[in-house]
Enzyme design. Structure first.
Site, PDB file in Angstrom:
ATOM      1  N   TYR A  85      -8.024   2.401 -13.640  1.00  0.00           N
ATOM      2  CA  TYR A  85      -7.963   3.050 -12.218  1.00  0.00           C
ATOM      3  C   TYR A  85      -8.201   4.471 -12.196  1.00  0.00           C
ATOM      4  O   TYR A  85      -7.805   5.270 -11.070  1.00  0.00           O
ATOM      5  CB  TYR A  85      -6.878   2.721 -11.502  1.00  0.00           C
ATOM      6  CG  TYR A  85      -6.067   1.282 -11.439  1.00  0.00           C
ATOM      7  CD1 TYR A  85      -6.851   0.139 -10.960  1.00  0.00           C
ATOM      8  CD2 TYR A  85      -5.237   1.032 -12.067  1.00  0.00           C
ATOM      9  CE1 TYR A  85      -6.651  -1.128 -10.820  1.00  0.00           C
ATOM     10  CE2 TYR A  85      -4.863  -0.544 -12.025  1.00  0.00           C
ATOM     11  CZ  TYR A  85      -5.466  -1.377 -11.464  1.00  0.00           C
ATOM     12  OH  TYR A  85      -5.053  -2.740 -11.354  1.00  0.00           O
TER      13      TYR A  85
ATOM     14  N   GLY B   2       0.691  -1.153   0.020  1.00  0.00           N
ATOM     15  CA  GLY B   2       0.009   0.021   0.008  1.00  0.00           C
ATOM     16  C   GLY B   2       0.695   1.150   0.105  1.00  0.00           C
ATOM     17  O   GLY B   2       0.321   2.450  -0.072  1.00  0.00           O
TER      18      GLY B   2
ATOM     19  N   TYR C  97       2.868  -2.584 -12.708  1.00  0.00           N
ATOM     20  CA  TYR C  97       1.661  -2.738 -13.307  1.00  0.00           C
ATOM     21  C   TYR C  97       1.388  -2.403 -14.628  1.00  0.00           C
ATOM     22  O   TYR C  97       0.436  -1.941 -15.128  1.00  0.00           O
ATOM     23  CB  TYR C  97       0.596  -2.321 -12.212  1.00  0.00           C
ATOM     24  CG  TYR C  97       0.401  -2.994 -10.916  1.00  0.00           C
ATOM     25  CD1 TYR C  97       0.524  -4.356 -10.601  1.00  0.00           C
ATOM     26  CD2 TYR C  97       1.019  -1.986  -9.827  1.00  0.00           C
ATOM     27  CE1 TYR C  97       0.662  -4.822  -9.341  1.00  0.00           C
ATOM     28  CE2 TYR C  97       1.352  -2.728  -8.623  1.00  0.00           C
ATOM     29  CZ  TYR C  97       1.004  -4.083  -8.337  1.00  0.00           C
ATOM     30  OH  TYR C  97       1.294  -4.652  -7.108  1.00  0.00           O
TER      31      TYR C  97
ATOM     32  N   CYS D 198      -8.690   0.079 -30.740  1.00  0.00           N
ATOM     33  CA  CYS D 198     -10.000   0.266 -31.076  1.00  0.00           C
ATOM     34  C   CYS D 198     -10.868   0.350 -29.898  1.00  0.00           C
ATOM     35  O   CYS D 198     -11.758  -0.480 -29.608  1.00  0.00           O
ATOM     36  CB  CYS D 198     -10.579  -0.755 -32.051  1.00  0.00           C
ATOM     37  SG  CYS D 198     -10.958  -0.087 -33.581  1.00  0.00           S
TER      38      CYS D 198
ATOM     39  N   ARG E 262      -3.648   1.421 -16.779  1.00  0.00           N
ATOM     40  CA  ARG E 262      -3.724   2.086 -15.377  1.00  0.00           C
ATOM     41  C   ARG E 262      -4.637   3.312 -15.666  1.00  0.00           C
ATOM     42  O   ARG E 262      -5.440   3.395 -14.901  1.00  0.00           O
ATOM     43  CB  ARG E 262      -2.313   2.365 -14.682  1.00  0.00           C
ATOM     44  CG  ARG E 262      -1.548   1.068 -14.255  1.00  0.00           C
ATOM     45  CD  ARG E 262      -0.448   1.546 -13.110  1.00  0.00           C
ATOM     46  NE  ARG E 262      -0.962   1.442 -11.949  1.00  0.00           N
ATOM     47  CZ  ARG E 262      -1.195   2.727 -11.402  1.00  0.00           C
ATOM     48  NH1 ARG E 262      -1.057   4.016 -11.972  1.00  0.00           N
ATOM     49  NH2 ARG E 262      -1.806   2.777 -10.029  1.00  0.00           N
TER      50      ARG E 262
HETATM   51  N1  LLP Z   1       0.654  -7.829  -1.148  1.00  0.00           N
HETATM   52  C1  LLP Z   1      -0.690  -8.223  -1.653  1.00  0.00           C
HETATM   53  C2  LLP Z   1      -1.223  -9.258  -1.028  1.00  0.00           C
HETATM   54  C3  LLP Z   1      -1.283  -7.598  -2.941  1.00  0.00           C
HETATM   55  O1  LLP Z   1      -2.448  -7.878  -3.188  1.00  0.00           O
HETATM   56  C4  LLP Z   1      -0.428  -6.456  -3.541  1.00  0.00           C
HETATM   57  C5  LLP Z   1      -1.044  -5.660  -4.689  1.00  0.00           C
HETATM   58  C6  LLP Z   1       0.712  -6.163  -3.238  1.00  0.00           C
HETATM   59  C7  LLP Z   1       1.498  -6.774  -2.022  1.00  0.00           C
HETATM   60  C8  LLP Z   1       1.685  -5.120  -3.813  1.00  0.00           C
HETATM   61  O2  LLP Z   1       0.940  -3.759  -3.598  1.00  0.00           O
HETATM   62  P1  LLP Z   1       2.034  -2.566  -3.777  1.00  0.00           P
HETATM   63  O3  LLP Z   1       3.111  -2.258  -3.365  1.00  0.00           O
HETATM   64  O4  LLP Z   1       2.295  -2.627  -5.596  1.00  0.00           O
HETATM   65  O5  LLP Z   1       0.625  -1.310  -4.027  1.00  0.00           O
HETATM   66  N2  LLP Z   1      -2.558  -3.464 -10.505  1.00  0.00           N
HETATM   67  C9  LLP Z   1      -2.871  -2.248  -9.572  1.00  0.00           C
HETATM   68  C10 LLP Z   1      -2.368  -2.558  -8.087  1.00  0.00           C
HETATM   69  C11 LLP Z   1      -3.362  -3.801  -7.590  1.00  0.00           C
HETATM   70  C12 LLP Z   1      -2.457  -4.495  -6.902  1.00  0.00           C
HETATM   71  C13 LLP Z   1      -2.837  -5.638  -6.263  1.00  0.00           C
HETATM   72  N3  LLP Z   1      -2.132  -6.316  -5.083  1.00  0.00           N
HETATM   73  C14 LLP Z   1      -2.226  -0.883  -9.971  1.00  0.00           C
HETATM   74  O6  LLP Z   1      -1.769  -0.664 -11.068  1.00  0.00           O
HETATM   75  O7  LLP Z   1      -2.492   0.076  -9.179  1.00  0.00           O
END
Ligand code: LLP
Length: 390
Positions: A302, A222, A356, A328, A298
């Site tokens: 989002y 997060g 991502y 498209c 993204r």
């Molecule tokens: N741990 C778990 C259990 C997770 O589900 C996630 C991300 C992370 C760690 C890593 O989180 P981060 O540090 O990357 O925020 N695709 C989206 C984000 C979805 C992430 C899903 N889980 C984006 O592009 O913002």
């Protein structure tokens, strides 16, 4: 004209050599972010497990290995890649969402630690769990500020085990002889304040007395990235001080597990794309790129902001454009964006796309994925080329 550099390399040299679109990753930025996180957590017993899903390039995983990180995986293939690269089973956590039972069995057979986000599997696995150490990903129903599309610990999210199911899990722990050694929460991605993350941490602490064998708390990630000039990163010092104080009052030694994805790799990545056309609409002036949501989903998925720079005309006069892709689809990458005058053939740098970006890319419209380039010690090399099979 000012030159746009990535890791000591002139970005336009990269598009000349490798073409476009390309994803370029700067290893120095990844290392800098890694050590920033290590420093912030230095007074807390902890282990970093990089979230593979953010960017699963083997070269990036190897860099994490060299830095001493473990991995957080979500699919059998992520586990296979980790094992192939020489990560030890104890360096890998498996945190799947609604997996097939065979995927859980695969992890069990390989001795990989599973963090269960659903209580429904325990009965079915039964005796297979005897003597196995597991983690529980809980859903404490916490609400956070920020992008709700990537908030994952509120009551209506599919993630995590609701608190009211934990007494039943406790009973199954005794019945089937497994051991809950980790309590886990992932609050969401890109959480705005450390106080929101602290709320989640508290919800893990509240569950501790019920599970005697717990020796680690997995606080997920997060950790926010500065995508926009007005964004603030998480105050890591305040967050870690909060955690440290709480742990000291526990009277029990507990390790912290972190699973950062974005924080480590987002800023390290840049998507370089060429301008196919400048198109005048009724009201808008469109920059049509040779990329789109097929390479960077993204913004559409989002409503995420990615800063964009016209690196072919860094001193040009500012104009307002909508930057769009060539799918498209309405694949807008940026609306009403001020850019130095853009001309057909210019190269635009779409920043903060190391997380991502490529990992969520597709072959939609039968278009190739971008090549990926790694920049290391001012040298560069091609690390992937994934073309459509015709
Ligand atoms: N741990 C778990 C259990 C997770 O589900 C996630 C991300 C992370 C760690 C890593 O989180 P981060 O540090 O990357 O925020 N695709 C989206 C984000 C979805 C992430 C899903 N889980 C984006 O592009 O913002």
């Amino acid at each position: 004209m000012e030159k746009y550099m990535i890791g000591g390399v002139h970005a336009l040299e990269l598009t000349e050599k490798y073409g476009s679109p390309i994803y370029v990753y700067d290893t120095e930025t990844i290392k800098r972010k890694f050590f920033l996180l290590k420093k912030a957590f230095s007074k807390i017993p902890h282990r970093i497990h990089y979230a593979v899903k953010a960017n699963e390039a083997p070269e990036i995983l190897m860099l994490m290995k060299d830095l001493g990180a473990g991995l957080d995986t979500v699919s059998p293939n992520e586990i296979r890649r980790a094992l192939k690269l020489g990560f030890k089973v104890t360096d890998i956590i498996f945190t799947p969402s609604c997996p097939a039972i065979n995927e859980i069995k695969f992890a069990l057979e390989n001795g990989i630690r599973i963090h269960f986000g659903e209580s429904e599997y325990f009965e079915e696995l039964g005796d297979l769990l005897k003597g196995v150490e597991v983690g529980l990903r809980i859903n404490p129903d916490v609400h956070i500020e920020g992008n709700q599309k990537i908030a994952t610990a509120h009551a209506d999210s599919k993630f995590g085990i609701p608190l009211n199911q934990l007494p039943a899990v406790k009973q199954m722990e005794e019945k089937f002889g497994f051991k809950v050694v980790t309590l886990h929460i992932h609050t969401g991605s890109d959480v705005k304040t450390w106080q929101d993350l602290a709320k989640s941490f508290d919800s893990l602490l509240l569950q501790l007395p019920a599970f005697n064998n717990v020796n680690s708390l997995d606080i997920g990630s997060g950790l926010k990235v500065k995508y926009n000039a007005t964004d603030h990163e998480i105050d890591l010092d305040a967050y870690t001080k909060y955690i440290k104080d709480k742990l000291e009052n526990l009277g029990k030694s507990i390790n912290i597990i972190l699973e950062p994805g974005k924080f480590l790799v987002a800023e390290a990545g840049t998507l370089l794309a060429s301008v196919n056309v400048i198109k005048q609409g009724y009201n808008k002036r469109f920059v049509g790129l040779n990329t789109g949501s097929n390479h960077l989903i993204r913004p559409m998925y989002y409503e995420a902001y990615h800063h964009i720079i016209n690196i072919s005309n860094m001193d040009g006069k500012m104009h307002i454009y909508d930057v769009v892709g060539q799918l498209c689809e309405e694949d807008t990458l940026a609306s009403e964006r001020a850019l130095c005058e853009v001309r057909a053939g210019d190269i635009l740098a779409i920043q903060n796309t190391g997380a991502y970006g490529y990992s969520m890319a597709s072959f939609y419209n039968l278009r190739d994925k971008p090549r990926q380039i790694l920049v290391e010690n001012s040298a560069h090399r091609l690390i992937s080329e994934d073309m459509v099979v015709i």
